[in-house]
Every structure is written in structure tokens, then in C-alpha cells.
Design a protein around this motif. Structure first.
Motif, PDB file in Angstrom:
ATOM      1  N   ASP A 245       0.811  -1.218   0.000  1.00  0.00           N
ATOM      2  CA  ASP A 245       0.000   0.000   0.000  1.00  0.00           C
ATOM      3  C   ASP A 245       0.846   1.270   0.000  1.00  0.00           C
ATOM      4  N   ASP A 246       2.062   1.195   0.563  1.00  0.00           N
ATOM      5  CA  ASP A 246       2.910   2.388   0.594  1.00  0.00           C
ATOM      6  C   ASP A 246       3.840   2.470  -0.619  1.00  0.00           C
TER       7      ASP A 246
ATOM      8  N   ARG B 233       9.145  -3.611   7.462  1.00  0.00           N
ATOM      9  CA  ARG B 233       8.077  -4.289   6.719  1.00  0.00           C
ATOM     10  C   ARG B 233       8.171  -5.808   6.924  1.00  0.00           C
TER      11      ARG B 233
ATOM     12  N   ALA C 120       1.415   0.611   8.156  1.00  0.00           N
ATOM     13  CA  ALA C 120       2.495   1.372   7.523  1.00  0.00           C
ATOM     14  C   ALA C 120       3.762   1.232   8.355  1.00  0.00           C
TER      15      ALA C 120
END
Length: 657
Positions: free
Chosen positions: A330-331, A361, A414
Motif C-alpha cells: 500500500d505504501d 516491513r 504502515a
């Protein structure tokens, strides 16, 4: 010559802290012998390398000797291998030298050997000094107890399921995780799978070294991972991976490392790894690519295992260079799903740079999968920018895993939100320790004397980083705060760490070829990473010194020390460090270090660890605030790195890209 206790599947569940599975190298011969005796397939037995032992029995016992051909006698009378044999009370079973083909034979005993387990297994890991009761190979006079037994279920192992041994081997492999055209040229990959390699005499349970063509690399160097194009940011390995340590190909064995910084272009599928145990110096080896979905099952011990075939039937590999899928988080972070044989996937984030956001991540994915307890996932091992997910394909097929991971990716928070516990652990460092000097001397005498990093690794580190003096190397190392990004590099809870401040990130390359001996707890730098060697063994990082133990052999699963990590069960564990700990060094003399090591081994010293936390958002603000001086440091470092690389090209140190 080397007989050890093993069980199957060995010591599983600790790959993430550098504990290999061990277990029998040839699981087919081992399990078939147990099966015919009526034992559980994994019951503890003996693995014999090159020659077997003489065993005296105090009670009448059924046994079965399998594996490579050897002479077997009971009280001087010849007995047949692969058949159940009754040894009378007081009788002696004598297993002679292996005649070949093959390297290892197995002695299985009705009821199995009864021994205390260490981390869930009785399998012996001699380098780690645990398992098998003594942590070592069998010695004259040792005594073992057997479990309850029954009569054998058959008189012999059927001939049609016995593995066929040869002097020329074909190994079924899958492409990846690191293939062409990213790492190797197309032509070189074709050479790799189209050429017979020869087994080198310097091979053992950690890995089988091969002699063959020098790789032709598709890139000039490994960047922040090291000067040689074989260098990568440390990633988890698979047993059976073809590991290119510099220009030396090594098939990683069941006592091999779980984490490291070298390219692995192909991996032997799980059902074919038994062959590694029978590869003998001088044998020829050919890699045959197959489709992962067509690999035989490691569960199978019948004709479906294909162990009785001398060739690998294949119409080609997957043809995807080991890349299963690409995606984007998503980022905007790129996600690459790489094949790591037929039973594992390597999830890799971002580009090949050192970026703590990528490790964040990986951590988020790791923690999510741990919490989810996904059925069929057998191991989760984090690297610098990757997570290896090992599965039981019967329970969780790889295509199903990929769909699951795509869904999980949408649920991860995130990276900026990462806040993790982060202790500051204070460890002693004996700078330029005599033990590391001895390792360099051994390397120069036994491997090569003309290496660019010889005769003094610290001077090489100074030169390749463009520092004015070796005193600056000293100041940089002791001034740094090293963030632990992985464990088990190399073995037994050994950290791979990098400074949180980029101005402290000294960049080097790794030995090529690797050292054959490294002292326990030597401290070295490879690429932009620092490692503490968990035990004696091979290695490639450039030495700066030596420290105390990072693995407490006095601590079992039920006995630990202050500050030990814990299993979910609450049991204390032997490894000292945790992910995202921060290491700070303080100087000690060589003699002071020896005293500290003795105290640590005796359990009379406690390591100082200050509680804290690591926030990725704070780290990013630090990078922004210090961007100008960081850029200046990197410019000087990059120029020195490039000058060293050019020097290597002129002298032929690097193969042509």
C-alpha cells in the motif's frame, strides 16, 4: 571415523535463531531402516560417515544397517545390509568401512536410541556441541539405552524402494531464489545446469563443496552488501541451496547456516536432498531443473520418491527465473516472491539497498504470520529485507500461500508506525584479537596468501572505506550503535547488525574463497553488516575483534539466565540477543576477554542490557536532520569502494561481468 546420533526430521523450529535441523543426511535410508524394524520413522539411530562402529549389545536386539554398502558382521559372521539382523545378548555388531558408491551408512535399532532431547530433538550437531547425549561423535566406551521394541515388520527393506547410489548424480532443482538475469548471466545459468560439477574433498554435513566453472556474473558488485557480485543483503537459506560463496559453489547441508549474504541460483527439492548425504569426493553432479509442482514428496518412501532412479526425468524447469510473483504494498514498496525450492517462499521487499524501513516491513509480516498461526507454515525466518516462509506443501501448497500473502499484505500497518522493544546490550570487544590474527594466518597458509584483505583485515577496512587511519576504524566501531536485524548469521543466535547512523556503516566485502576456520565469537564486517560468529566454523566477514558468547550452552529450554528471551510456553532460551536489540561495544584486552568468556561459560557473569524501544519514525527524522553529513560520508566511501573495485578488475580478482 564419524558416527553420530541422529533423528528425523531433526531439530525443527529454530532456523530463525541459527539452529540447523541436523538429522540424517540420507533420510531415505534412515527412515526405511526404522520402518522395517517397526520403529517410528524418525526414531533416533546412528549415521556413520566412511566407516561404522563396533557395538556390543547387553540384550538381544534387532538391527538394520542401510545406506552406502559396507561389510557387516555379527560376532565375526557376515550379515546382509538392508535386512533385519538379530544380535544376541553379549554379541558384537561390527560395521566396516564404506566401500562405495556413497558416503554414509546407517545403523537403526529396534526401539530406537533413548536420549535426552535438546530443543526438541536428540540429533547431534557437533559444531554446536549439542544433541546425541554428549554433543559430539560417538566415542569408545559410550553406552546407550534402547526404547521398547517389537519384532520387525518385515525381514528386509524391499529392493524396489532402496535408494540407488552412483558415482554420477543428477539432482532435481528448482530455479531461484537468485537466478538469471538479475545475478547470473543467461549463458552462465545455462552452463550451471548443463555442466557436470565434481565433489570437492573439503565437504561435510554443513555443505558439499563443488568444483566447476567460474560463474559469469550479471552485475559488477554487490553494492552495500559487498564488493563481490555474489554478495547480497543477508537472506535466509534453504537446506539444499546451491550457495555461491564468491566463486565457490557449495550445496548447503542439514548442519549448514540459516542466514547469509551469498547468491543461491538453484535449490535441490526436498525429496532429493537425501542424495547430498551420499555425495563422495570425486563424484560428478549435474543439476536438472524441474517444475516445483512436479517434485516428489518427501513424505513418500515408496517408488513415488524416485530414490531408485539414477536419472531425473524432466522436460525443463519453471522457466520463471525463480520469481513466483511481483506485487506492490500500500505504501508503494515493491514486493518480490521468490521460489526457495518446492517447500519455501522468500518474500523480498524493495530494492537491493540497506533501508531499515524494509526491515520494518519484514518484521510486520513476520509478526502477523506468527500471530495468525497459519496451518502448514513450518518455519518463519527473517533476513535483512526478506522473510523465508517454509511450508508443508501437502497442507499449504505454494500457490495457496501466495494468495494468502497477497491478502495479508493489505492488512499490514504502515512502516512508520513500527515501534518495537529495543534493549541496548553492552558487550566487550577485544580489538584485533589474537584469535582472529591466527585465523588470518591459517587462511594465508591453507587457502590463499594473495587476497586483497590479507595480511590485516582492519587495514583493508580502512582502505576500502577511505578512512585516514586504522584509528578511525577503531573509533567508528566503538562509536556505533549496531541494530540487530537478524539472528543466526552465522549459527546459534549470532546477530547480523548494522549501525543506526549511516556515518558508522563501514562497508567491506567477504572473503573469496571463504575461510575454513573462524574462532568462536569473532566479530567481523561484511558488506554494511556486522556479525558475531556463534561458533567455530567457516566464515567470510572481515575481522575487527572478538567478544563473549552469544549462546549459553548451560541454558536448555528449561534453564536460562537473567534477561533470557522466552518461548511462548515461558521457557527460557539459550540465545542472548533479540531482533531490534542495539549493541554497544566497550574495549577490553585479549586477556580480559578470556576471563570474561570463562565466567560466561561458568554462568557467573550477567550481560548489561538497558530496556528501550526503536521507533522507525524517529530514525527517519534523524536521517533527514543529518542528510548533508551522511551524504558527505557516503561520497568518500563510494569513491574508495570504486577505487578498490577497479584495482580488483586490473588484477583479475573479479570475474568478468
Amino acid at each position: 571415523m564419524l558416527t553420530t546420533v541422529q533423528d528425523w526430521p531433526g531439530r525443527t523450529g529454530y532456523w530463525h535463531v541459527g539452529v540447523p535441523p541436523s538429522g540424517p543426511m540420507d533420510d531415505v535410508s534412515f527412515r526405511l531402516g526404522n520402518r522395517v524394524l517397526g520403529n517410528a520413522e524418525g526414531a533416533a539411530g546412528l549415521e556413520c560417515t566412511l566407516a561404522g562402529p563396533a557395538l556390543r549389545f547387553s540384550a538381544a536386539t534387532w538391527v538394520c544397517v542401510t545406506g552406502a554398502p559396507t561389510t557387516v558382521t555379527v560376532d565375526g559372521v557376515r550379515a546382509a545390509p538392508w535386512r533385519t539382523i538379530r544380535v544376541p545378548a553379549g554379541g558384537v555388531l561390527d560395521v566396516g568401512a564404506v566401500r562405495g558408491p556413497g558416503m554414509r551408512c546407517y545403523v537403526l535399532l529396534a526401539g530406537g536410541l533413548q536420549l535426552p532431547e535438546y530443543l526438541g530433538s536428540a540429533a547431534t550437531f557437533p559444531l554446536g556441541r549439542f544433541g546425541g547425549g554428549t554433543g559430539a561423535a560417538l566415542r569408545a566406551g559410550e553406552m546407550f539405552a534402547l526404547g521398547p521394541s517389537r519384532d520387525p515388520v518385515a525381514t528386509a527393506v524391499p529392493a524396489d524402494v532402496q535408494p540407488v547410489l552412483a558415482g554420477r548424480w543428477e539432482l532435481a532443482v528448482t530455479e531461484g531464489p537468485h537466478g538469471a538475469p538479475e545475478f547470473l548471466t543467461r549463458a552462465d545459468f545455462d552452463t550451471l545446469v548443463g555442466t557436470d560439477y565434481t565433489v570437492h574433498f573439503n565437504s561435510d554435513r554443513t555443505g558439499v563443496r563443488l568444483i566447476g566453472p567460474r560463474p559469469g556474473w550479471a552485475r559488477a558488485d554487490g553494492g552495500e552488501a559487498g564488493l563481490h557480485p555474489s554478495n547480497i543483503h543477508d537472506a535466509p537459506y534453504s537446506v539444499g541451496a546451491l550457495n555461491l560463496t564468491g566463486d565457490t559453489p557449495i550445496l548447503l547441508g542439514p548442519d549448514g547456516p540459516s542466514l547469509g549474504g551469498f547468491v543461491c541460483p538453484v535449490t535441490v527439492v526436498a525429496a532429493e536432498r537425501w542424495k547430498l548425504g551420499q555425495l563422495t569426493p570425486g563424484d560428478a553432479v549435474r543439476f536438472v531443473p524441474i517444475r516445483g509442482e512436479r517434485a516428489a514428496s518427501v513424505r513418500d518412501l515408496g517408488v513415488g520418491r524416485r530414490a531408485c532412479w539414477t536419472t531425473v526425468l524432466s522436460d525443463g524447469g519453471d522457466g520463471d527465473d525463480g520469481i513466483l510473483r511481483h506485487a506492490e504494498s500500500d505504501d508503494g514498496t515493491r514486493v518480490t516472491y521468490r521460489r526457495a525450492a518446492d517447500d519455501a517462499v522468500l518474500v523480498e521487499y524493495g530494492s537491493m539497498t540497506l533501508n531499515l524501513a524494509l526491515r520494518a516491513r519484514v518484521h510486520a509480516l513476520h509478526q502477523h504470520l506468527l500471530a495468525a498461526g497459519v496451518r502448514g507454515v513450518t518455519e518463519l525466518t527473517p533476513g535483512i529485507r526478506s522473510l523465508q516462509i517454509r511450508v508443508d506443501p501437502h497442507v499449504l501448497p505454494v500457490p495457496v500461500l501466495l494468495d494468502l500473502l497477497a491478502e495479508v499484505e493489505r492488512q499490514l500497518p504502515a512502516a512508520d508506525r513500527l515501534v518495537v522493544p529495543s534493549r541496548t546490550v553492552h558487550l566487550p570487544l577485544s580489538w584485533d584479537d589474537p584469535a582472529t590474527r591466527e585465523a588470518i594466518t591459517r587462511y594465508m597458509r591453507g587457502v590463499r596468501a594473495d587476497a586483497p584483505w590479507c595480511p590485516w583485515n582492519i587495514e583493508f577496512i580502512r582502505r576500502v572505506n577511505g578512512l585516514p587511519s586504522v584509528a578511525d576504524v577503531y573509533d567508528t566501531v566503538f562509536g556505533a550503535e549496531y541494530l540487530v536485524l537478524g539472528l543466526g548469521d552465522v549459527y546459534l543466535g549470532a546477530p547480523v547488525a548494522t549501525p543506526t547512523d549511516p556515518r558508522h556503516r563501514l562497508v567491506t566485502t567477504k572473503y573469496n574463497p571463504a575461510r575454513t576456520w573462524t574462532p568462536q565469537n569473532a566479530v567481523g564486517i561484511g558488506g554494511a553488516y556486522l556479525c558475531v560468529y556463534g561458533m567455530e566454523g567457516p566464515g567470510g566477514y572481515q575481522f575487527v575483534g572478538r567478544t563473549t558468547q552469544v549462546w549459553n550452552h548451560r541454558a536448555g529450554p528449561l534453564a536460562g539466565r537473567p534477561g533470557a528471551d522466552r518461548h511462548p510456553s515461558g521457557d527460557e532460551t539459550p540465545w542472548l540477543l533479540r531482533y531490534f536489540d542495539r549493541i554497544r561495544w566497550y574495549p577490553v584486552t585479549a586477556d580480559e576477554l578470556l576471563d570474561l568468556r570463562a565466567d560466561f561459560a561458568a554462568g557467573t557473569v550477567a550481560v548489561r542490557a538497558d530496556d528501550g524501544e526503536f521507533r522507525l519514525a524517529d530514525h527517519r527524522r534523524f536521517l533527514i536532520d543529518n542528510a548533508e553529513s551522511i551524504a558527505e560520508f557516503r561520497a568518500t566511501q563510494t569513491a574508495a569502494f570504486a577505487a578498490e573495485r577497479d584495482s580488483w578488475r586490473r588484477t583479475g580478482e573479479l570475474s568478468a561481468g
